[in-house]
Design an enzyme around this catalytic site. Sequence first.
Site, PDB file in Angstrom:
ATOM      1  N   SER A 254       6.725  28.916 -19.932  1.00  0.00           N
ATOM      2  CA  SER A 254       6.274  30.115 -19.236  1.00  0.00           C
ATOM      3  C   SER A 254       6.724  31.356 -19.969  1.00  0.00           C
ATOM      4  O   SER A 254       7.560  31.311 -20.862  1.00  0.00           O
ATOM      5  CB  SER A 254       6.791  30.122 -17.804  1.00  0.00           C
ATOM      6  OG  SER A 254       8.153  30.468 -17.819  1.00  0.00           O
ATOM      7  N   LYS A 255       6.144  32.457 -19.538  1.00  0.00           N
ATOM      8  CA  LYS A 255       6.348  33.740 -20.180  1.00  0.00           C
ATOM      9  C   LYS A 255       7.826  34.088 -20.318  1.00  0.00           C
ATOM     10  O   LYS A 255       8.228  34.750 -21.270  1.00  0.00           O
ATOM     11  CB  LYS A 255       5.647  34.804 -19.341  1.00  0.00           C
ATOM     12  CG  LYS A 255       4.825  35.762 -20.139  1.00  0.00           C
ATOM     13  CD  LYS A 255       4.050  36.619 -19.182  1.00  0.00           C
ATOM     14  CE  LYS A 255       3.408  37.785 -19.883  1.00  0.00           C
ATOM     15  NZ  LYS A 255       2.557  38.547 -18.965  1.00  0.00           N
ATOM     16  N   ARG A 256       8.618  33.639 -19.344  1.00  0.00           N
ATOM     17  CA  ARG A 256      10.027  34.021 -19.349  1.00  0.00           C
ATOM     18  C   ARG A 256      10.766  33.538 -20.597  1.00  0.00           C
ATOM     19  O   ARG A 256      11.704  34.150 -21.052  1.00  0.00           O
ATOM     20  CB  ARG A 256      10.723  33.504 -18.100  1.00  0.00           C
ATOM     21  CG  ARG A 256      10.964  34.590 -17.072  1.00  0.00           C
ATOM     22  CD  ARG A 256      11.413  34.002 -15.775  1.00  0.00           C
ATOM     23  NE  ARG A 256      10.411  33.080 -15.270  1.00  0.00           N
ATOM     24  CZ  ARG A 256      10.679  32.003 -14.568  1.00  0.00           C
ATOM     25  NH1 ARG A 256      11.921  31.687 -14.304  1.00  0.00           N
ATOM     26  NH2 ARG A 256       9.719  31.240 -14.127  1.00  0.00           N
ATOM     27  N   GLY A 258       9.717  33.457 -23.570  1.00  0.00           N
ATOM     28  CA  GLY A 258       9.242  34.063 -24.813  1.00  0.00           C
ATOM     29  C   GLY A 258       7.737  34.095 -24.821  1.00  0.00           C
ATOM     30  O   GLY A 258       7.117  34.002 -23.771  1.00  0.00           O
TER      31      GLY A 258
END
Length: 478
Positions: A254-256, A258
Amino acid sequence: MSNEVRVRFAPSPTGYLHLGSLRTALFNYLFARHHGGKFILRIEDTDQSRKVEGAVENLVNILNEMGLNYDEGPGAGGKFGPYFQSERLEIYKKYCDELLAGGHAYYAFETAEELDEMRKVQQMQGRQTMYDRRARNLSENEVKEKLTSGNPYVIRLKVPLDEEIRFTDIIRGNVKIETNLIDDQVLLKSDGYPTYHLANVIDDHLMGITHIIRGEEWLTSVPKHILLYRAFGWEVPQMAHVPLILNPDKTKLSKRQGDVSTEDFLKKGYLKEALLNFMALLGWNPGDGEEREIFTKDELIKLFSIERVNSAGAVFNIEKLNWMNGEYIKNYDIDELTGLILPYLNAGGIDTSDIAKTKRVVYAVRNYISRLDEAAEHAKIYYSKLSLNEEQKDIITSETSKKVFALLYSKIGQLTEITAENFKPLLNEVQKETGVKGKNLFMPVRLALTGEEHGPELGLIAYVFGKQEVLKKLEEVL
Ligand code: GLU
């Protein structure tokens, strides 16, 4: 209808293409091309609150850039349009009315507060939180009254109770679920927009989709969809739910953690061919018993089969992607690669006006990089002025170094030009004729040419500079 394969990629445009979506699009594309079928792009944009300006243009651009051309969809035409769900509201309304008339759906009037309260009570009692189906008990008159007095409403699916829904997913195998556990899904929202479930089923049917290939997160929605197909009397397409992409620690990519957008990976200098190759192998392999990992798009099309997609989550291994990208860079057409690397060299402050030299630089650095954005760092030595410390100066002014430089100078003078191969043999000759060898031979030459004690192979360095520049550099130290 013919039995032509028709698949679709149906993103809700968010402004960028998540790598997971890229893989879903790729699997659909490969499947369609493998079977000589059609690949359709449908924009699922019914969630008005999540609208992002320019998102569709972005999406279309990136799909085209990645070479995942679709046969029908925005900009490509097709006779099953419109391909934007926001332009199909009348269609959903009409089919929703059909469900109501057939007793497969019903009006519900609960407010957000009432639903909240329901949920809280269920939570407190440790029960599954779901709509308690209370509006099923409203009499026809009660419904009429509420409708005429303008009460906001939604339309819900009337899930038949005490049944078991079974289906077979191409990747997940047999799945079954009791209908009592299935929520009376909202189909039409109070703003008149359909939910994903209603729109998705109607469109897949009307667009003649034969195979639904999508992310595993939708697997739990399938029973609701099957009930809808059944209520409409439509055939259920075949389904294949592809596994999640995981971080090495097995959490969901997920975006968290990277970057997860395809655009970001391209910006960092991953080649689209490498990215596609890598993504295709996330959860799939050709299973032909061979160890190879590098496949062209045409080879992937030929080999791809949805049955071979793994049901287990696929770990996103960035080291493997870097390795694969490096392999592609090493074997890329040098002119094309130069074109691709140019912006990165310019951004790194390198003067690329001498295009012949730039091409030689690319030839030399490509063996040392795994991403295009690393090129400038490696290219610097071909453009910098000598600046040596005292110790280094001592090395290049020593007696033996001078001897080496003089002989090398005259030997280079006799060459028409320095190629990628002919410099090393010259150094061997110098070694034989002067008796200077190893570090005593290579270090001064390296320092004279680059001012650095370490770096790429000397033959490559001399090739990049070319005859005139090497002679000039030697003149400075003779
Ligand atoms: N709009 C859904 C998404 O963005 C599509 C799911 C599907 O393919 O059915 O993931």
